[in-house]
Design a protein around this motif. Structure first.
Motif, PDB file in Angstrom:
ATOM      1  N   GLY A  19       1.296   2.818  -8.431  1.00 23.12           N
ATOM      2  CA  GLY A  19       1.408   2.070  -7.250  1.00 23.12           C
ATOM      3  C   GLY A  19       1.864   0.517  -7.335  1.00 23.12           C
ATOM      4  N   GLU A  23      -2.250  -0.551  -7.975  1.00 25.62           N
ATOM      5  CA  GLU A  23      -3.394  -0.450  -7.120  1.00 25.62           C
ATOM      6  C   GLU A  23      -3.822   0.930  -6.984  1.00 25.62           C
ATOM      7  OE1 GLU A  23      -1.568  -1.765  -3.528  1.00 25.62           O
ATOM      8  OE2 GLU A  23      -0.364   0.072  -3.212  1.00 25.62           O
ATOM      9  N   ASN A  24      -3.320   2.149  -7.180  1.00 22.95           N
ATOM     10  CA  ASN A  24      -3.588   3.423  -7.103  1.00 22.95           C
ATOM     11  C   ASN A  24      -4.601   3.664  -8.377  1.00 22.95           C
ATOM     12  OD1 ASN A  24      -2.345   3.857  -4.795  1.00 22.95           O
ATOM     13  ND2 ASN A  24      -0.378   4.622  -5.967  1.00 22.95           N
ATOM     14  N   LEU A  27      -7.911   1.880  -8.040  1.00 24.70           N
ATOM     15  CA  LEU A  27      -8.785   2.824  -7.281  1.00 24.70           C
ATOM     16  C   LEU A  27      -9.348   3.852  -7.987  1.00 24.70           C
ATOM     17  CD1 LEU A  27      -9.865   3.536  -4.419  1.00 24.70           C
ATOM     18  CD2 LEU A  27      -7.972   4.634  -4.092  1.00 24.70           C
ATOM     19  N   THR A  73       0.144   7.231  -1.958  1.00 25.46           N
ATOM     20  CA  THR A  73      -0.464   5.978  -1.252  1.00 25.46           C
ATOM     21  C   THR A  73      -2.011   5.978  -1.611  1.00 25.46           C
ATOM     22  OG1 THR A  73      -1.000   7.407   0.611  1.00 25.46           O
ATOM     23  CG2 THR A  73       1.046   5.968   0.773  1.00 25.46           C
ATOM     24  N   GLU A  74      -2.585   5.106  -1.116  1.00 26.99           N
ATOM     25  CA  GLU A  74      -4.152   4.768  -1.272  1.00 26.99           C
ATOM     26  C   GLU A  74      -4.804   6.104  -0.516  1.00 26.99           C
ATOM     27  OE1 GLU A  74      -8.144   2.155   0.091  1.00 26.99           O
ATOM     28  OE2 GLU A  74      -6.053   1.338   0.484  1.00 26.99           O
ATOM     29  N   GLN A  75      -4.166   6.580   0.549  1.00 29.16           N
ATOM     30  CA  GLN A  75      -4.806   7.769   1.237  1.00 29.16           C
ATOM     31  C   GLN A  75      -4.539   9.102   0.202  1.00 29.16           C
ATOM     32  OE1 GLN A  75      -3.031  10.687   2.751  1.00 29.16           O
ATOM     33  NE2 GLN A  75      -5.040  11.552   3.643  1.00 29.16           N
ATOM     34  N   VAL A  77      -4.447   9.230  -2.937  1.00 26.03           N
ATOM     35  CA  VAL A  77      -5.377   8.965  -3.983  1.00 26.03           C
ATOM     36  C   VAL A  77      -6.971   9.126  -3.582  1.00 26.03           C
ATOM     37  CG1 VAL A  77      -6.553   7.267  -5.864  1.00 26.03           C
ATOM     38  CG2 VAL A  77      -4.101   7.188  -4.944  1.00 26.03           C
ATOM     39  N   ARG A  78      -7.278   8.823  -2.409  1.00 25.66           N
ATOM     40  CA  ARG A  78      -8.746   8.951  -1.901  1.00 25.66           C
ATOM     41  C   ARG A  78      -8.829  10.577  -1.630  1.00 25.66           C
ATOM     42  NH1 ARG A  78     -11.752   4.691  -1.198  1.00 25.66           N
ATOM     43  NH2 ARG A  78     -10.653   2.507  -1.162  1.00 25.66           N
TER      44      ARG A  78
END
Length: 335
Positions: A19, A23-24, A27, A73-75, A77-78
């Motif tokens: 990312g 950022e990924n 996280l 995206t962050e979504q 990853v979560r």
């Protein structure tokens, strides 16, 4: 301490999974309490044995999605983290294979969670589908995407979108303008989805020709809807009578998708939601599917998941407290 290595031989995968500004990966490090370092094609994960193993599984899921040209995206990853916790990560790989439609800007529309995939599959399989879930789970957007896909493939000749004209807990008074201008604020989410899928000019052309129709639920009475894809949005705010009226409008070669969030009913006190009633009445009828999405299917800002979780926990405590009061009251009467 334990260390595991995951090979990412494709440089594109490395940039995609890590990312912007890593950022990924940051996280994942925060979620699992591990350290992740990339050296060439090797991604080294260091931490406690259990956390390292789970992190590696989550990274493997992200690699599969990246291999299928999905932007991580962050979504993503979560969601990968939550599915690893539920030992369901093997199902995520199928998400990249299902392109529902292409937006006006050329963006492929795909289900982003397993719950969304099951919802889309239910729409394909059944004549009527009830899509129930909290805000942000893509109920309306995916239904509109499926409708546009069916129209483009000439499976139907008309899209009809409707919703009850019920205000969300506040009285707005009389609205200015003609009928269309008065009802537009209630139908705005449907317009937004159509503009994204078709572009404004194409939508306007279809609307002018009557190929796309958007109207309040009250205008469905007395009609028979043939060769159509019909979406009833915000159905939790329909009454039992309105829901029965809507369901009996269905004609030949038509499909209906009914969406709503049963935790956000804005009907007057004493009025039962037609959606809640329909979920009970129609649950065992062949050709009717009920797809229930959860907070894990939320694809908005991650804070939305936390908000929904907090309210669900609060509501659960309230229900348990109410049950205990009723039990005590009943026991007292028996004595």
């Amino acid at each position: 301490m334990s260390t595991e290595v995951l090979l990412l031989e494709n440089e594109t995968d490395i940039f995609n999974i890590f990312g912007n500004l890593d950022e990924n990966i940051k996280l994942l490090e925060s979620e699992y309490g591990v350290s992740i370092v990339c050296r060439g094609s090797e991604v080294k994960i260091t931490g406690s044995e259990g956390d390292v193993a789970r992190c590696r599984r989550a990274l493997a899921v992200l690699k599969e999605l990246s291999d299928k040209n999905q932007t991580i995206t962050e979504q993503n990853v979560r969601y990968a983290v939550s599915m690893v916790e539920d030992n369901m990560e093997s199902e995520i790989a199928s998400l990249g294979d299902d392109c529902i439609a292409v937006s006006a800007k050329g963006r492929p529309i795909r289900p982003k969670t397993i719950g969304q995939k099951k919802y889309v599959d239910a729409i394909r399989k059944n004549t009527v589908v009830l899509g129930v879930g909290p805000a942000g789970t893509g109920k309306t957007y995916l239904a509109v995407s499926m409708a546009v896909s069916a129209l483009r493939n000439k499976e139907i000749s008309k899209i009809i979108l409707t919703r009850p004209a019920v205000e969300a807990g506040e009285k707005l008074g009389f609205l200015p303008g003609d009928l269309q201008q008065k009802i537009d604020p209630y139908l705005r989410p449907l317009y937004d989805a159509l503009y994204d899928m078709l572009g404004f000019e194409t939508y306007a052309k279809y609307a002018e020709k009557g190929i796309i129709e958007i109207a309040p639920l009250a205008y469905m009475r007395g009609r028979t809807l043939d060769d159509s894809f019909i979406i009833l949005d915000e159905a939790q705010n329909s009454t039992k009578e309105q829901m029965k009226m809507f369901l009996t409008r269905l004609g030949f070669n038509s499909k209906a998708v009914i969406t709503g969030d049963i935790t956000q009913v804005d009907l007057p006190f004493g009025k039962q939601s037609g959606l809640i009633d329909a979920m009970e009445v129609l649950k065992n009828i062949e050709g009717i599917g009920i797809s229930e999405l959860t907070h894990k299917d939320v694809v908005r800002n991650p804070i939305v998941q936390k908000i929904i979780n907090a309210y669900e926990k609060r509501d659960g405590r309230v229900r348990r407290s109410e049950t205990r009061r009723i039990t005590k009251r009943t026991a007292g009467r028996e004595k």
